[in-house]
Enzyme design. Structure first.
Site, PDB file in Angstrom:
ATOM      1  N   ALA A  69       0.837  -1.207   0.000  1.00 35.15           N
ATOM      2  CA  ALA A  69       0.000   0.000   0.000  1.00 35.15           C
ATOM      3  C   ALA A  69       0.868   1.252   0.000  1.00 35.15           C
ATOM      4  CB  ALA A  69      -0.874  -0.007   1.248  1.00 35.15           C
ATOM      5  N   ASP A  72       0.364   2.998  -5.175  1.00 35.53           N
ATOM      6  CA  ASP A  72      -0.686   3.412  -6.101  1.00 35.53           C
ATOM      7  C   ASP A  72      -1.925   3.787  -5.277  1.00 35.53           C
ATOM      8  OD1 ASP A  72      -2.212   3.973  -8.277  1.00 35.53           O
ATOM      9  OD2 ASP A  72      -2.110   1.975  -9.191  1.00 35.53           O
ATOM     10  N   LYS A  73      -1.818   4.921  -4.593  1.00 35.02           N
ATOM     11  CA  LYS A  73      -2.875   5.356  -3.668  1.00 35.02           C
ATOM     12  C   LYS A  73      -4.157   5.711  -4.400  1.00 35.02           C
ATOM     13  CE  LYS A  73      -0.113   7.536   0.002  1.00 35.02           C
ATOM     14  NZ  LYS A  73      -0.662   7.115   1.274  1.00 35.02           N
ATOM     15  N   ASN A 118       8.486   8.619   5.586  1.00 33.19           N
ATOM     16  CA  ASN A 118       7.369   9.373   5.013  1.00 33.19           C
ATOM     17  C   ASN A 118       6.361   9.746   6.080  1.00 33.19           C
ATOM     18  OD1 ASN A 118       4.426   8.156   4.514  1.00 33.19           O
ATOM     19  ND2 ASN A 118       5.878   6.445   4.701  1.00 33.19           N
ATOM     20  N   ARG A 119       5.719  10.894   5.846  1.00 33.25           N
ATOM     21  CA  ARG A 119       4.571  11.288   6.672  1.00 33.25           C
ATOM     22  C   ARG A 119       3.487  11.840   5.739  1.00 33.25           C
ATOM     23  NH1 ARG A 119       8.653  14.938   8.390  1.00 33.25           N
ATOM     24  NH2 ARG A 119       8.506  16.982   7.390  1.00 33.25           N
ATOM     25  N   MET A 120       3.128  11.001   4.756  1.00 30.55           N
ATOM     26  CA  MET A 120       2.171  11.438   3.727  1.00 30.55           C
ATOM     27  C   MET A 120       0.831  11.815   4.363  1.00 30.55           C
ATOM     28  SD  MET A 120       4.165  11.055   1.207  1.00 30.55           S
ATOM     29  CE  MET A 120       3.142  11.422  -0.189  1.00 30.55           C
ATOM     30  N   PHE A 122      -2.109   9.904   4.409  1.00 29.97           N
ATOM     31  CA  PHE A 122      -3.283   9.468   3.614  1.00 29.97           C
ATOM     32  C   PHE A 122      -3.768  10.551   2.653  1.00 29.97           C
ATOM     33  CE2 PHE A 122      -4.646   6.548   7.352  1.00 29.97           C
ATOM     34  CZ  PHE A 122      -3.918   5.495   6.841  1.00 29.97           C
ATOM     35  N   SER A 187      -0.833   3.218  10.515  1.00 27.37           N
ATOM     36  CA  SER A 187       0.004   4.284   9.964  1.00 27.37           C
ATOM     37  C   SER A 187       0.379   5.261  11.080  1.00 27.37           C
ATOM     38  CB  SER A 187      -0.755   5.041   8.870  1.00 27.37           C
ATOM     39  OG  SER A 187      -0.094   6.256   8.608  1.00 27.37           O
ATOM     40  N   ASN A 189       1.107   8.273  10.640  1.00 25.80           N
ATOM     41  CA  ASN A 189       0.996   9.640  10.130  1.00 25.80           C
ATOM     42  C   ASN A 189      -0.390  10.273  10.233  1.00 25.80           C
ATOM     43  OD1 ASN A 189       3.737   9.618   9.390  1.00 25.80           O
ATOM     44  ND2 ASN A 189       3.201   8.343   7.629  1.00 25.80           N
ATOM     45  N   THR A 190      -1.341   9.574  10.822  1.00 23.75           N
ATOM     46  CA  THR A 190      -2.643  10.172  11.121  1.00 23.75           C
ATOM     47  C   THR A 190      -2.744  10.221  12.637  1.00 23.75           C
ATOM     48  OG1 THR A 190      -3.679   9.369   9.096  1.00 23.75           O
ATOM     49  CG2 THR A 190      -5.160   9.853  10.923  1.00 23.75           C
ATOM     50  N   LYS A 230      -3.792  -4.587   9.101  1.00 24.84           N
ATOM     51  CA  LYS A 230      -2.361  -4.256   8.970  1.00 24.84           C
ATOM     52  C   LYS A 230      -1.863  -3.687  10.286  1.00 24.84           C
ATOM     53  CE  LYS A 230       0.973  -2.041   5.941  1.00 24.84           C
ATOM     54  NZ  LYS A 230       1.168  -1.431   4.631  1.00 24.84           N
ATOM     55  N   ASN A 259       3.458  -2.319   8.906  1.00 28.89           N
ATOM     56  CA  ASN A 259       3.536  -0.947   8.404  1.00 28.89           C
ATOM     57  C   ASN A 259       4.936  -0.394   8.712  1.00 28.89           C
ATOM     58  OD1 ASN A 259       2.674   1.684   7.496  1.00 28.89           O
ATOM     59  ND2 ASN A 259       0.589   1.070   8.035  1.00 28.89           N
ATOM     60  N   THR A 260       5.135   0.906   8.514  1.00 25.14           N
ATOM     61  CA  THR A 260       6.429   1.539   8.796  1.00 25.14           C
ATOM     62  C   THR A 260       6.624   1.694  10.308  1.00 25.14           C
ATOM     63  OG1 THR A 260       5.323   3.670   8.570  1.00 25.14           O
ATOM     64  CG2 THR A 260       6.473   2.844   6.632  1.00 25.14           C
TER      65      THR A 260
HETATM   66  C1  FMN Z   1       5.534   6.797   0.833  1.00 26.93           C
HETATM   67  C2  FMN Z   1       4.847   5.649   1.518  1.00 26.93           C
HETATM   68  C3  FMN Z   1       3.458   5.660   1.649  1.00 26.93           C
HETATM   69  C4  FMN Z   1       2.801   4.629   2.314  1.00 26.93           C
HETATM   70  N1  FMN Z   1       1.442   4.651   2.427  1.00 26.93           N
HETATM   71  C5  FMN Z   1       0.808   3.622   3.046  1.00 26.93           C
HETATM   72  C6  FMN Z   1      -0.609   3.613   3.162  1.00 26.93           C
HETATM   73  O1  FMN Z   1      -1.311   4.491   2.653  1.00 26.93           O
HETATM   74  N2  FMN Z   1      -1.196   2.592   3.848  1.00 26.93           N
HETATM   75  C7  FMN Z   1      -0.443   1.586   4.425  1.00 26.93           C
HETATM   76  O2  FMN Z   1      -0.991   0.671   5.033  1.00 26.93           O
HETATM   77  N3  FMN Z   1       0.895   1.553   4.286  1.00 26.93           N
HETATM   78  C8  FMN Z   1       1.530   2.537   3.628  1.00 26.93           C
HETATM   79  N4  FMN Z   1       2.899   2.506   3.511  1.00 26.93           N
HETATM   80  C9  FMN Z   1       3.642   1.394   4.129  1.00 26.93           C
HETATM   81  C10 FMN Z   1       3.981   0.289   3.130  1.00 26.93           C
HETATM   82  O3  FMN Z   1       2.810  -0.287   2.597  1.00 26.93           O
HETATM   83  C11 FMN Z   1       4.824  -0.809   3.810  1.00 26.93           C
HETATM   84  O4  FMN Z   1       4.060  -1.394   4.841  1.00 26.93           O
HETATM   85  C12 FMN Z   1       6.117  -0.276   4.396  1.00 26.93           C
HETATM   86  O5  FMN Z   1       6.673   0.711   3.562  1.00 26.93           O
HETATM   87  C13 FMN Z   1       7.145  -1.375   4.628  1.00 26.93           C
HETATM   88  O6  FMN Z   1       7.491  -1.999   3.419  1.00 26.93           O
HETATM   89  P1  FMN Z   1       8.821  -1.640   2.582  1.00 26.93           P
HETATM   90  O7  FMN Z   1       9.963  -1.695   3.553  1.00 26.93           O
HETATM   91  O8  FMN Z   1       8.886  -2.674   1.498  1.00 26.93           O
HETATM   92  O9  FMN Z   1       8.618  -0.271   2.033  1.00 26.93           O
HETATM   93  C14 FMN Z   1       3.559   3.546   2.846  1.00 26.93           C
HETATM   94  C15 FMN Z   1       4.955   3.522   2.688  1.00 26.93           C
HETATM   95  C16 FMN Z   1       5.597   4.554   2.031  1.00 26.93           C
HETATM   96  C17 FMN Z   1       7.094   4.504   1.888  1.00 26.93           C
END
Ligand code: FMN
Length: 373
Positions: A69, A72-73, A118-120, A122, A187, A189-190, A230, A259-260
């Site tokens: 995730a 491709d938001k 990141n701190r997008m 959503f 997440s 970031n919310t 998640k 997640n992160t």
């Molecule tokens: C820029 C960015 C945006 C993300 N947005 C979301 C999100 O909208 N929803 C979500 O569940 N995880 C989001 N993630 C987390 C990823 O889906 C994934 O769980 C995390 O990056 C760990 O995987 P990776 O080490 O392969 O990046 C985001 C990660 C990044 C880097």
């Protein structure tokens, strides 16, 4: 190709702001996605063989490597990921209300560690807009042959006590358009979102969603759609076990781990220190071991009965194999695609087949959790 990407294309891309280049790339991929011939050309380079496929929660995954995730938001390039060799995608995160996300800059590269912060927050056009986009991809006949999932988040404007209604609204709007759903309560970031990982709060969200799930399925004479949770890598094992107690009563189809993280590795590198001082979630290489630890714990606690999608720091077949042998039936990646380029899924599938052969195993499912015996 991955040499070509790492040494020529990536350095050029990395001279530009990370969100800017992300948006430009997605716009280009969205255009290519509408040209079937171009998709076929890309697939001839990077399409993965239907190897290491696996059936899970009633869906057939042609290979176990998924797009995580956040990439491709907006559902802007749904057909292209299959051409890049992925066996499934998780679109979103999508919220009920459209929202701009946090102020930019909000995505940072920690290149020496192959990581991102990141701190997008959503940023997305809202569930109804994404539903319309998905309907359009189907109508155009550009629907991929692999399962499509959607990651659901809470709208920033929704109060925590109204979270169940907010998730349920998105789920209702998107239900006909995807094969599975992921409830993202992890997440960083919310504000306060991660409090929804609390058992009682999560139970309320899942109760509301499963009621809609049953209603929608009965209306269409179909089966209910798989709903996964998640989780954050920063949860204690005790808190994780609280979530696992909801699996049976709320028919949770699986866990996406993870997640992160809000933690940061120690470093003396001033450039890394600067990036790591940014608030937000850290992904990529430094997350790998922590997320594998969460996968392993869930697999042990559930005796391998609950499907796990392992995500966090996967850059190659060894990383994917680590997650699978710790208990993941599927894996996903985001940061790996940024650093390794579009050949990554194909390379990981190929490497997994080699590891299965070396271990004398025929099918991927035989490898799931073998490291925990
Ligand atoms: C820029 C960015 C945006 C993300 N947005 C979301 C999100 O909208 N929803 C979500 O569940 N995880 C989001 N993630 C987390 C990823 O889906 C994934 O769980 C995390 O990056 C760990 O995987 P990776 O080490 O392969 O990046 C985001 C990660 C990044 C880097």
């Amino acid at each position: 190709m991955s040499w070509f990407y790492r040494n020529l294309i990536r350095p050029a891309l990395f001279t530009q702001d990370s969100e800017e280049i992300h948006n430009r790339t997605l716009r280009a991929l969205g255009w290519i996605s509408r040209q079937s011939v171009l998709c076929d050309v890309l697939a001839s380079f990077w399409g993965a063989s239907r190897d290491c496929g696996i059936g899970l929660f009633g869906l057939n995954f042609p290979n176990p490597i998924g797009l995580a995730a956040g990439m491709d938001k907006h559902a802007s390039a749904v057909p292209i990921w299959e051409s890049f060799g992925f066996g499934f995608v998780e679109l979103g995160g999508v919220t009920w209300h459209p929202q701009p996300g946090n102020p930019a800059p909000r995505m940072f590269r920690a290149v020496a560690d192959k990581a991102l912060v990141n701190r997008m927050g959503f940023n997305n056009p809202g569930a109804e807009d994404v539903a319309a986009k998905l309907a359009k991809w189907r109508m155009l006949g550009h629907w991929p042959g692999h399962p499509v999932g959607i990651n659901l988040g809470k709208s920033k404007s929704a109060r925590l006590e109204n979270a169940a209604e907010d998730y349920a609204n998105s789920f209702r709007a998107l239900w006909p358009h995807a094969d599975f759903f992921v409830v993202n309560v992890s997440s960083p970031n919310t504000p306060n979102l991660r409090q929804l990982q609390d058992r009682t709060a999560l139970d309320e969200i899942l109760a509301a969603m499963q009621a809609i799930n049953r209603q929608a399925a009965a209306g269409k004479r179909e089966s209910t759609k798989p709903v996964l949770i998640k989780v954050a890598p920063d949860l204690s094992f005790e808190a994780l076990d609280g979530i696992l107690e909801l699996v049976e009563p709320r028919q949770i189809a699986g866990i996406v781990a993870t997640n992160t993280t809000i933690t940061r590795p120690e470093t003396n590198d001033p450039r890394l220190q600067q990036v790591y001082a940014e608030p937000g979630g850290l992904s990529g290489r430094p997350l790998r071991a922590r997320s594998t630890g969460i996968v392993r714990h869930i697999h042990r606690q559930t005796g391998g009965a609950l499907p796990i999608i392992g995500v966090g720091g996967i850059f190659n077949a060894d990383d994917a194999w680590e997650k699978i042998t710790a208990g993941a039936s599927l894996v996903q990646l985001y940061t790996g695609l940024v650093y390794e380029g579009p050949s990554i899924a194909k390379a990981v599938v190929k490497g997994l087949r080699q590891r299965l052969d070396e271990a004398g195993l025929r099918e991927l499912k035989q490898a799931v959790g073998i490291g925990n015996a």
